[in-house]
Design a protein around this motif. Structure first.
Motif, PDB file in Angstrom:
ATOM      1  N   PRO A  38       0.824  -1.214   0.000  1.00 47.22           N
ATOM      2  CA  PRO A  38       0.000   0.000   0.000  1.00 47.22           C
ATOM      3  C   PRO A  38       0.855   1.261   0.000  1.00 47.22           C
ATOM      4  CG  PRO A  38       0.088  -0.960   2.201  1.00 47.22           C
ATOM      5  CD  PRO A  38       0.866  -1.875   1.306  1.00 47.22           C
ATOM      6  N   GLY A  39       0.273   2.355  -0.482  1.00 47.76           N
ATOM      7  CA  GLY A  39       1.057   3.571  -0.685  1.00 47.76           C
ATOM      8  C   GLY A  39       1.312   4.373   0.574  1.00 47.76           C
ATOM      9  N   GLY A  40       0.387   4.310   1.545  1.00 51.35           N
ATOM     10  CA  GLY A  40       0.490   5.170   2.723  1.00 51.35           C
ATOM     11  C   GLY A  40       1.808   5.044   3.473  1.00 51.35           C
ATOM     12  N   PRO A  41       2.148   3.832   3.924  1.00 53.26           N
ATOM     13  CA  PRO A  41       3.366   3.717   4.731  1.00 53.26           C
ATOM     14  C   PRO A  41       4.632   4.137   3.968  1.00 53.26           C
ATOM     15  CG  PRO A  41       2.000   1.758   4.950  1.00 53.26           C
ATOM     16  CD  PRO A  41       1.375   2.592   3.889  1.00 53.26           C
ATOM     17  N   VAL A  42       4.721   3.824   2.673  1.00 51.73           N
ATOM     18  CA  VAL A  42       5.948   4.159   1.938  1.00 51.73           C
ATOM     19  C   VAL A  42       6.022   5.664   1.693  1.00 51.73           C
ATOM     20  CG1 VAL A  42       4.991   3.508  -0.326  1.00 51.73           C
ATOM     21  CG2 VAL A  42       7.430   3.599  -0.032  1.00 51.73           C
ATOM     22  N   ILE A  43       4.903   6.289   1.323  1.00 47.37           N
ATOM     23  CA  ILE A  43       4.920   7.744   1.113  1.00 47.37           C
ATOM     24  C   ILE A  43       5.223   8.460   2.434  1.00 47.37           C
ATOM     25  CG2 ILE A  43       3.440   9.745   0.541  1.00 47.37           C
ATOM     26  CD1 ILE A  43       2.295   8.121  -1.758  1.00 47.37           C
ATOM     27  N   ASP A  44       4.656   7.951   3.519  1.00 44.21           N
ATOM     28  CA  ASP A  44       4.925   8.497   4.856  1.00 44.21           C
ATOM     29  C   ASP A  44       6.438   8.491   5.130  1.00 44.21           C
ATOM     30  OD1 ASP A  44       4.716   9.291   7.498  1.00 44.21           O
ATOM     31  OD2 ASP A  44       3.557   7.562   8.177  1.00 44.21           O
TER      32      ASP A  44
ATOM     33  N   PRO B 213       9.300  -5.244  -0.455  1.00 50.02           N
ATOM     34  CA  PRO B 213      10.195  -4.090  -0.313  1.00 50.02           C
ATOM     35  C   PRO B 213       9.832  -3.195   0.873  1.00 50.02           C
ATOM     36  CG  PRO B 213       8.828  -3.905  -2.293  1.00 50.02           C
ATOM     37  CD  PRO B 213       8.526  -5.235  -1.692  1.00 50.02           C
ATOM     38  N   LYS B 214      10.862  -2.751   1.570  1.00 54.37           N
ATOM     39  CA  LYS B 214      10.671  -1.832   2.706  1.00 54.37           C
ATOM     40  C   LYS B 214      11.065  -0.432   2.243  1.00 54.37           C
ATOM     41  CE  LYS B 214      12.045  -5.238   6.197  1.00 54.37           C
ATOM     42  NZ  LYS B 214      12.501  -6.260   5.215  1.00 54.37           N
ATOM     43  N   PRO B 215      10.682   0.612   2.991  1.00 55.74           N
ATOM     44  CA  PRO B 215      11.063   1.970   2.587  1.00 55.74           C
ATOM     45  C   PRO B 215      12.579   2.114   2.384  1.00 55.74           C
ATOM     46  CG  PRO B 215       9.408   2.077   4.310  1.00 55.74           C
ATOM     47  CD  PRO B 215       9.748   0.624   4.141  1.00 55.74           C
ATOM     48  N   GLU B 216      13.387   1.408   3.181  1.00 50.22           N
ATOM     49  CA  GLU B 216      14.856   1.490   3.020  1.00 50.22           C
ATOM     50  C   GLU B 216      15.293   0.967   1.655  1.00 50.22           C
ATOM     51  OE1 GLU B 216      12.899   0.552   5.791  1.00 50.22           O
ATOM     52  OE2 GLU B 216      14.234  -1.070   6.455  1.00 50.22           O
ATOM     53  N   ASP B 217      14.514  -0.002   1.102  1.00 52.73           N
ATOM     54  CA  ASP B 217      14.860  -0.522  -0.231  1.00 52.73           C
ATOM     55  C   ASP B 217      14.444   0.480  -1.304  1.00 52.73           C
ATOM     56  OD1 ASP B 217      15.570  -3.021   0.925  1.00 52.73           O
ATOM     57  OD2 ASP B 217      13.442  -3.575   0.977  1.00 52.73           O
ATOM     58  N   ILE B 218      13.376   1.226  -1.023  1.00 59.45           N
ATOM     59  CA  ILE B 218      12.790   2.090  -2.055  1.00 59.45           C
ATOM     60  C   ILE B 218      13.501   3.447  -2.115  1.00 59.45           C
ATOM     61  CG2 ILE B 218      10.607   3.158  -2.818  1.00 59.45           C
ATOM     62  CD1 ILE B 218       9.161   0.839  -1.317  1.00 59.45           C
TER      63      ILE B 218
ATOM     64  N   GLY C  15      -8.458   5.337  11.596  1.00 58.90           N
ATOM     65  CA  GLY C  15      -8.431   4.727  10.262  1.00 58.90           C
ATOM     66  C   GLY C  15      -6.992   4.639   9.786  1.00 58.90           C
ATOM     67  N   GLY C  16      -6.755   3.850   8.740  1.00 57.72           N
ATOM     68  CA  GLY C  16      -5.383   3.574   8.277  1.00 57.72           C
ATOM     69  C   GLY C  16      -4.514   4.810   8.099  1.00 57.72           C
ATOM     70  N   VAL C  17      -5.076   5.891   7.541  1.00 60.58           N
ATOM     71  CA  VAL C  17      -4.260   7.087   7.267  1.00 60.58           C
ATOM     72  C   VAL C  17      -3.885   7.806   8.572  1.00 60.58           C
ATOM     73  CG1 VAL C  17      -4.159   9.243   5.931  1.00 60.58           C
ATOM     74  CG2 VAL C  17      -5.319   7.266   4.980  1.00 60.58           C
ATOM     75  N   ALA C  18      -4.613   7.515   9.656  1.00 58.56           N
ATOM     76  CA  ALA C  18      -4.261   8.115  10.958  1.00 58.56           C
ATOM     77  C   ALA C  18      -2.909   7.612  11.456  1.00 58.56           C
ATOM     78  CB  ALA C  18      -5.346   7.817  11.986  1.00 58.56           C
ATOM     79  N   ALA C  19      -2.365   6.585  10.792  1.00 60.97           N
ATOM     80  CA  ALA C  19      -1.013   6.124  11.136  1.00 60.97           C
ATOM     81  C   ALA C  19       0.040   7.110  10.626  1.00 60.97           C
ATOM     82  CB  ALA C  19      -0.762   4.738  10.536  1.00 60.97           C
ATOM     83  N   ASN C  20      -0.356   8.027   9.754  1.00 63.54           N
ATOM     84  CA  ASN C  20       0.616   8.922   9.100  1.00 63.54           C
ATOM     85  C   ASN C  20       1.269   9.903  10.081  1.00 63.54           C
ATOM     86  OD1 ASN C  20       1.128  11.642   7.441  1.00 63.54           O
ATOM     87  ND2 ASN C  20       1.367   9.861   6.108  1.00 63.54           N
ATOM     88  N   SER C  21       2.599   9.945  10.051  1.00 62.86           N
ATOM     89  CA  SER C  21       3.320  10.768  11.036  1.00 62.86           C
ATOM     90  C   SER C  21       3.056  12.258  10.855  1.00 62.86           C
ATOM     91  CB  SER C  21       4.830  10.530  10.991  1.00 62.86           C
ATOM     92  OG  SER C  21       5.184   9.605  10.048  1.00 62.86           O
TER      93      SER C  21
END
Ligand code: KG4
Ligand code: ZN
Length: 378
Positions: free
Chosen positions: A189-195, A265-270, A313-319
């Motif tokens: 999903p896009g949220g965690p990686v964009i975050d 893939p994790k954010p460190e890979d991306i 909700g899922g986006v509430a995880a966003n820092s």
């Protein structure tokens, strides 16, 4: 009654989840099986695949939730299940299994609205911390892959009553994150990686103005207009146009190819696969979405005189969303609560917690109910 333990079952989207929660405040277990790996190649949830995966997972997930809770089928007091909103086929798997269990065990069955579940994720954790005093009305922003809703909640005898005062006219905020990540070749999903990537870019590099997060009332009949509606499809199109104008297609394709060779893939890979332009675009996109969510929510809070703010909700995880809400709501002296990151995204502990007031009120479901893909929260 005070120690009633409820088995919650959640299958509305792409997580198969089961949990045991007692008295709406003590979590004995919380098992979430994510289908991310199944849907990743498609860059979004494929409903048919979601139903198939739920079918495969539901029995072992429920069994594990009971085991981890130290409970048996016989020693739980009730079964709660998400009735909607969500994907019809996915909801049906949880509902059918919950009905069969309730029938076979002779236990009461309770239906839960998924959106009220997200609100109870906050209540559950705050009650666990102890000493939680809540002032009404509560304004709740439920912001996820499928929903962007603003509810004004008041108390009634058992539980809460909700007024919808804003919602998205098109894409949900999480959906915009997922679509933008897909078109930038960042995976799903896009949220965690964009975050994770946004902190590495300049959020002022690309300007997304009101024309992109357009005024949601354009073209809407006067009697159906509300000042707190959202719209996120315009910013997704603006990102796409930027990618084309700035000739970023080549770098997107190179990233997609590189990521195809990495299992999860994790954010460190991306991060090393992203150039400055991509990082700036991601940071600017996130800033625009966060500003829109925060400003409309706080405007609604002021005008409707909310005393407490929930963001869930899922986006509430966003820092950045959390930081900005804390800062801006803080300036107005408005207390703001979020669930922990684990309880922000879909889970069944929130469903079992939301079912507890209904258990106390003996608000049980008959055998005839079915999935309600567009169930409203009232
Ligand atoms: O609540 P949820 O698990 O499922 C729905 O009910 O829709 O929310 C999933 C959504 C996805 O769109 C995902 O990209 C987004 O939540 N999400 C995030 C973050 N973590 C998950 N969005 C922004 N930042 C995050 N850290
Ligand atoms: Zn959800």
């Amino acid at each position: 009654m005070g120690t009633a333990c409820i088995l919650g079952i959640e299958s509305s989207c792409d997580e198969t989840a089961a949990a045991v929660v007692c008295a709406g405040e003590t979590t004995l277990s919380n098992v979430v099986l994510s289908q991310i790996a199944t849907h990743q190649p498609y860059g979004g949830v494929v409903p048919e695949l979601a139903s198939r995966e739920h079918l495969r997972a539901i029995v072992p997930v429920v069994r594990r939730a009971l085991e981890e809770a130290g409970k048996t089928y016989d020693s739980i007091d009730a079964i709660a299940v998400t009735q909607g909103p969500g994907l019809a086929g996915a909801l049906l798997v949880g509902i059918t299994y919950a009905k069969a269990l309730a029938f076979a065990l002779g236990k009461p069955l309770i239906t839960v609205n998924h959106l009220e579940g997200h609100i109870h994720a906050v209540l559950l954790e705050e009650r666990q911390k102890g000493g939680f005093q809540i002032d009404f009305p509560v304004l709740s922003l439920v912001v996820s892959g499928g929903h962007t809703h603003l509810f004004l909640a008041a108390e009634r005898e058992h539980g809460w009553i909700y007024e919808t005062i804003g919602r998205t006219r098109d894409d949900a905020a999480g959906e915009a994150y997922d679509k933008v990540a897909k078109l930038l070749g960042l995976g799903y999903p896009g949220g965690p990686v964009i975050d994770a990537l946004a902190g590495h870019g300049n959020p002022r590099a690309v300007h997304f103005g009101h024309a992109q997060i357009k005024h949601a009332n354009r073209g809407v009949p006067k009697d159906r207009q509300t000042p707190y509606d959202f719209s996120f499809s315009g910013i997704k199109t603006a990102v796409l146009r930027y990618v084309e104008l700035e000739d970023m297609r080549g770098s997107v394709q190179a990233r997609q190819q590189a990521l195809a060779g990495i299992a999860r893939p994790k954010p460190e890979d991306i991060l090393p696969l992203c150039d400055r332009k991509t990082l700036d675009l991601v940071a600017s996109f996130q800033r625009a979405v966060v500003r829109d969510l925060v400003s409309k929510t706080l405007e609604a809070a002021r005008e409707r005189e909310a005393r407490t703010l929930f963001v869930t909700g899922g986006v509430a995880a966003n820092s950045e969303l959390r930081r900005t809400f804390e800062l801006e709501a803080g300036k107005e002296g408005l207390p703001v609560y979020f669930p922990s990151r684990r309880l922000s995204t879909d889970n069944a502990a929130m469903i079992a917690a939301a079912a507890y007031p209904k258990f106390v009120a003996k608000d049980f479901a008959g055998p005839e109910f079915s999935a309600e893909p567009s169930l409203a929260l009232k």
